[in-house]
Design an enzyme around this catalytic site. Sequence first.
Site, PDB file in Angstrom:
ATOM      1  CG  ASP A  45      -2.210   0.835   0.864  1.00  0.00           C
ATOM      2  OD1 ASP A  45      -2.149   1.647  -0.090  1.00  0.00           O
ATOM      3  OD2 ASP A  45      -3.229   0.713   1.557  1.00  0.00           O
TER       4      ASP A  45
HETATM    5  C1  NOJ Z   1      -4.005   3.984  -0.098  1.00  0.00           C
HETATM    6  C2  NOJ Z   1      -5.169   3.063   0.040  1.00  0.00           C
HETATM    7  O1  NOJ Z   1      -5.111   2.393   1.295  1.00  0.00           O
HETATM    8  C3  NOJ Z   1      -5.279   2.018  -1.065  1.00  0.00           C
HETATM    9  O2  NOJ Z   1      -6.506   1.352  -0.926  1.00  0.00           O
HETATM   10  C4  NOJ Z   1      -5.148   2.670  -2.416  1.00  0.00           C
HETATM   11  O3  NOJ Z   1      -5.252   1.689  -3.419  1.00  0.00           O
HETATM   12  C5  NOJ Z   1      -3.824   3.391  -2.478  1.00  0.00           C
HETATM   13  N1  NOJ Z   1      -3.775   4.426  -1.456  1.00  0.00           N
HETATM   14  C6  NOJ Z   1      -3.582   4.021  -3.847  1.00  0.00           C
HETATM   15  O4  NOJ Z   1      -4.413   5.104  -4.035  1.00  0.00           O
END
Ligand code: NOJ
Length: 708
Positions: free
Chosen positions: A257
């Site tokens: 993430d």
């Molecule tokens: C953080 C989020 O937790 C995740 O779900 C997302 O795909 C990413 N950012 C990218 O935007």
Amino acid sequence: MNRINKWLVAMTLEEKVGQLNMLASSQAVTGPGNRRAVEEDIRAGRIGSLLNLWGGNQARAVQRIAVDESRLGIPLLLTLDVIHGHRTIFPVPLAEACLFDPDLWEKTARAAAAEATLDGIALTFAPMLDVARDPRWGRIVEGPGEDPWVASQFAAAKTRGFQGDDLGAAHSLAAVAKHLCAYGAVTAGREYASADLSDRTLREIYLPPFSAAVAAGTAAIMPAFIDIAGVPMTANAPLLQGWLRGQLGFEGVLISDYNAVAELLNHGVAKDIAEAAALALKAGVDIDMMSNAYTQGLPEALERGLVTMGEIDASVRRVLELKERLGLFDDPYRRGSAKPETGDARALAREAARRAIVLLSCKGDILPLSPDIGHVALIGPLAAAPGEMVGPWSSAGLGDDAVSFLDGLKAALPECRIDSASGVDVDSQSLQGIPAAVELCRNAELTVLCLGEDVSMSGEAASRTDLDLPGCQRTLAEKVLDLGKPVVVLLSSGRPLVSPWLFERADAVLATWFLGSEAGNAVADVLTGKFNPTGKLAITWPRNVGQVPVFYGQRPTGRPTKAGERYTSSYLDLPVTPQFPFGHGLSYSRFTLSDLRCSPSCAKPGESVEISLMVRNDSLADGEATLFLFVRDLVASVARPLLELKAFRKIALSVGEQGWVNWTLPIDSLNFVGLDLRPVLEPGQFEIHVGQSADPGELLTTIFELIP
Ligand code: NOJ
């Protein structure tokens, strides 16, 4: 030698690590300074994938740098959060879960893939599969609700929808099942907090949707930001290497993430960036999203002997294999070129949206609205707010393209006078607009109050502790309700809102979530009776935040609840029952269930039983019933939940019509996580419960025996 092997031989360490590096391309399009830096990095082979860049021309331009100007010409992987639609926005996932319709779940993902690929995107960070039972957590809006079995069906349908039959096709998107795992179990619903839960709960509740995504062929998986009992998921080798890659045999790509690899320092499990990079890579994380930990830390980690070149190569190979499966090596510009032959995405959005609406309460015959209604007041901060209809994570969808409640109702009732005012803002303390709004209601035959949250109040980093209406909306609502005239409430939110007073006083309340581009038309369809509501809650709706987590699949206790009796499992100040149970959702029809049968009444492992039930439409409206089939294992080596969902089915019945609903229940599906944490099937009696929700008082019950 195939091209991947050739590249692996030819690549420098910097180029290898580059394939594992994902950066946000908003930097490439917004700031001229950064743009050059990112472009230079692509040219130098230091970036293998980008997120947040879309649009056919932009995608082609940036791809051309990688393909024509980098030494090896390896195409970029272009990625985006396409969560519930791309340009056409479908209902938010929690609302879509309320459809209980795998076919539609798949269709909306397919339509989103068609639009996103046309914009050059090859991979979406979806589906989000976090089972969630705590509405304080803002991200509850992004997932399929509280039930692991529903989440597993959702996982399979969405993966099929995004990826299609052929991942290499121009209109297929690689799916990323996220966030592995238990993100929905963060302490007290607080965003980014720790989760601490048993291995049994992990296996029973949080892991099954990911197994389902793997079985459906998901191309990639994203570990959660959080730690489970002190082990951050980004470095959780037992779950990522042991369970996912080892036990399930997952061979796809693991994408961290956002910034999560570097955040291992904040978690306190790595003392420098080289250690953080090594921990993540060794746990199996192939791509570092946004933290630059791999580019900064892996070369040093290699020097210090914390990782091997073999481990780096294995990750690079997985990334290149994904690019190959996506067809990027054969034609890097395939996506973004050909317009797909798709159906009408807006019509699909309207269908999904009206099916996602849950009629929570309805007194008498207030709904549907009389076709002769002549004067309506449409009041509240969400009455004429198209930008709020699309909800969080709306990808390239524009609020301006969404139909507001006001526009939808006007189009549906051209002869009716509709007066509208916001009265208050969603979340401010100003009461100024209330008197004028109440005046409009005084003169109307009926008021539709449009209340709830705005888009910023759910999604990531949007945990809340008070789940009643924000701002002064309660004051507005009470002033309108005090007029004593009919009031229907449209409740927009990304979570159940805890407003027991509203359900008591309003004539009808509809959960309208964030319904997407066609929100207003969908709501008008339901209010006017053009569409008879079928939405069912995929999440238990609490009466009070103090009940949270409240969900239907509770285990039995030694002292079962007896209302009003002390020393039984209960609260002194509140019933244990929720405001609305899982599966709740009213219709303009009324269905009677009878003749629940199970045959044979004994069965062995490997066999199955046939379950059937008669459903009759006893009302004056054609409609569609949803039936839920739960089981309860009465005696087992580990106490089993009071109700466990095993299937659901819909049946459309016209006025007075009756029909059988049938299920084949495989006996092996009754296995559970045994004392040794392995699946086990134990003989004994099982209750079968079927009903229109998980409300125990409404279920029909029969019994059968599993024999050895
Ligand atoms: C953080 C989020 O937790 C995740 O779900 C997302 O795909 C990413 N950012 C990218 O935007």
